[in-house]
Motif scaffolding. Structure first.
Motif, PDB file in Angstrom:
ATOM      1  N   GLU A  30     -59.920  52.496  98.076  1.00  0.00           N
ATOM      2  CA  GLU A  30     -58.474  52.317  97.922  1.00  0.00           C
ATOM      3  C   GLU A  30     -57.719  52.981  99.071  1.00  0.00           C
ATOM      4  O   GLU A  30     -58.094  54.051  99.555  1.00  0.00           O
ATOM      5  N   LEU A  32     -54.392  54.627  99.605  1.00  0.00           N
ATOM      6  CA  LEU A  32     -53.344  55.193  98.758  1.00  0.00           C
ATOM      7  C   LEU A  32     -52.366  56.024  99.583  1.00  0.00           C
ATOM      8  O   LEU A  32     -52.763  56.946 100.291  1.00  0.00           O
ATOM      9  N   LYS A 188     -56.933  50.449 108.131  1.00  0.00           N
ATOM     10  CA  LYS A 188     -57.119  49.558 106.979  1.00  0.00           C
ATOM     11  C   LYS A 188     -58.371  48.690 107.163  1.00  0.00           C
ATOM     12  O   LYS A 188     -59.129  48.467 106.213  1.00  0.00           O
ATOM     13  N   ASP A 213     -52.389  49.986  99.441  1.00  0.00           N
ATOM     14  CA  ASP A 213     -52.778  49.274  98.222  1.00  0.00           C
ATOM     15  C   ASP A 213     -51.956  49.770  97.037  1.00  0.00           C
ATOM     16  O   ASP A 213     -51.629  49.009  96.126  1.00  0.00           O
ATOM     17  N   ARG A 214     -51.645  51.053  97.082  1.00  0.00           N
ATOM     18  CA  ARG A 214     -50.924  51.700  95.992  1.00  0.00           C
ATOM     19  C   ARG A 214     -50.143  52.864  96.556  1.00  0.00           C
ATOM     20  O   ARG A 214     -50.528  53.436  97.586  1.00  0.00           O
ATOM     21  N   ASP A 226     -45.872  55.703  90.420  1.00  0.00           N
ATOM     22  CA  ASP A 226     -47.218  55.320  90.835  1.00  0.00           C
ATOM     23  C   ASP A 226     -47.335  53.809  90.648  1.00  0.00           C
ATOM     24  O   ASP A 226     -47.205  53.308  89.535  1.00  0.00           O
ATOM     25  N   GLY A 227     -47.533  53.085  91.766  1.00  0.00           N
ATOM     26  CA  GLY A 227     -47.631  51.638  91.621  1.00  0.00           C
ATOM     27  C   GLY A 227     -47.766  50.936  92.955  1.00  0.00           C
ATOM     28  O   GLY A 227     -47.948  51.579  93.998  1.00  0.00           O
ATOM     29  N   ASP A 228     -47.664  49.607  92.935  1.00  0.00           N
ATOM     30  CA  ASP A 228     -47.742  48.843  94.180  1.00  0.00           C
ATOM     31  C   ASP A 228     -46.389  48.876  94.894  1.00  0.00           C
ATOM     32  O   ASP A 228     -45.413  49.441  94.393  1.00  0.00           O
ATOM     33  N   ALA A 229     -46.361  48.261  96.079  1.00  0.00           N
ATOM     34  CA  ALA A 229     -45.161  48.339  96.915  1.00  0.00           C
ATOM     35  C   ALA A 229     -43.922  47.813  96.202  1.00  0.00           C
ATOM     36  O   ALA A 229     -42.850  48.431  96.262  1.00  0.00           O
ATOM     37  N   LYS A 230     -44.051  46.693  95.507  1.00  0.00           N
ATOM     38  CA  LYS A 230     -42.884  46.100  94.847  1.00  0.00           C
ATOM     39  C   LYS A 230     -42.345  47.004  93.742  1.00  0.00           C
ATOM     40  O   LYS A 230     -41.136  47.228  93.644  1.00  0.00           O
ATOM     41  N   SER A 231     -43.243  47.544  92.927  1.00  0.00           N
ATOM     42  CA  SER A 231     -42.779  48.389  91.821  1.00  0.00           C
ATOM     43  C   SER A 231     -42.142  49.677  92.335  1.00  0.00           C
ATOM     44  O   SER A 231     -41.174  50.171  91.756  1.00  0.00           O
TER      45      SER A 231
END
Length: 255
Positions: A30, A32, A188, A213-214, A226-231
């Motif tokens: 991951e 992160l 990456k 990724d997160r 804690d989440g992905d780019a959009k959240s």
């Protein structure tokens, strides 16, 4: 399985709780990002994971083994690489000699002084430099390198112990936009090819939103998102911490 598990990590300086009951995991392979405004506790958290600071409480587990109390060198030998906000190499050495020194250290050959260091691990050092696009500069003095190239050499050094986890503190600090995007794209790619897990801190939101990724967000020592780019981009608490009310992250990122 989690490569790294942080459990209720806390650290206080002079009555100020810099890190307050922080918990998160990094999964195998991951990428992160750990972000937050100045004073959020990112560096303190990072330095506890790397063994430079002892936590007041909580646990740091790498592949199930507890890291608390271990020194940075011992943590490095377990398979955790590290790059720093201000990249540094030995200016008196060539590019390849810098990488060879890391390989010599990893192989516990530091005290074999009767054998010239330049003859040790040269082939492996060239392989590592090729991975970061610096093989052609192998025999150049490090002092002649542009800063972006120094960062690439530092990455090759960080890969010398075949890390399963890589800690990167502000990897693109001091770099121009194209340089920083090229460097993170390289990292990456290596993450995907080698299955390395990466935890990185970063102020450049364009880099974070494009490559992570997160994302986890610290504010005043606490983990708030804690989440992905959009959240993360749409999270009201994160927007409040970075900008106050009324502003949002632009799609291309914010600084």
């Amino acid at each position: 399985m989690s490569d790294l598990a942080i459990r209720s990590l806390s650290k206080t300086f002079g009555g100020v709780r810099a890190v307050n009951e922080v918990s998160f995991d990094i999964k195998r392979g991951e990428f992160l990002a750990l972000i937050g405004p100045n004073g959020a506790g990112k560096s303190t958290c990072f330095n506890m994971i790397n063994g430079q600071l002892p936590p007041d409480s909580g646990e740091i587990l790498f592949e199930g083994a507890k890291l608390n109390g271990k020194k940075p060198r011992d943590i490095w030998r377990l398979g955790i690489g590290r790059t720093f906000q201000v990249a540094a190499t030995f200016n008196s050495m060539t590019v390849i000699e810098n990488v060879q020194m890391a390989l010599i250290s990893h192989a516990n050959q530091v005290y074999r002084l009767w054998k010239p260091a330049s003859s040790l691990h040269r082939e492996r050092a060239l392989e590592l430099l090729a991975q970061v696009g610096m093989q052609d500069a192998a025999d150049r003095p490090s002092r002649e390198l542009a800063y972006g190239d120094v960062k690439r050499v530092e990455l090759a050094i960080a890969l010398a112990n075949d890390p399963r986890l890589l800690l990167m503190d502000e990897p693109t600090a001091g770099m121009a936009p194209k340089e920083r995007n090229d460097l993170i794209a390289l990292v990456k790619r290596l993450v995907i090819e080698k299955g390395i897990s990466v935890l990185f801190t970063e102020h450049s939101m364009d880099v974070v939103f494009a490559f992570a990724d997160r994302i986890i967000v610290l504010a005043r020592g606490r983990l708030i998102a804690d989440g992905d780019a959009k959240s993360i981009r749409d999270n009201p608490q994160v927007r409040e911490v970075y900008f106050g009310t009324g502003k949002t992250f632009q799609k291309s990122g914010a600084h």
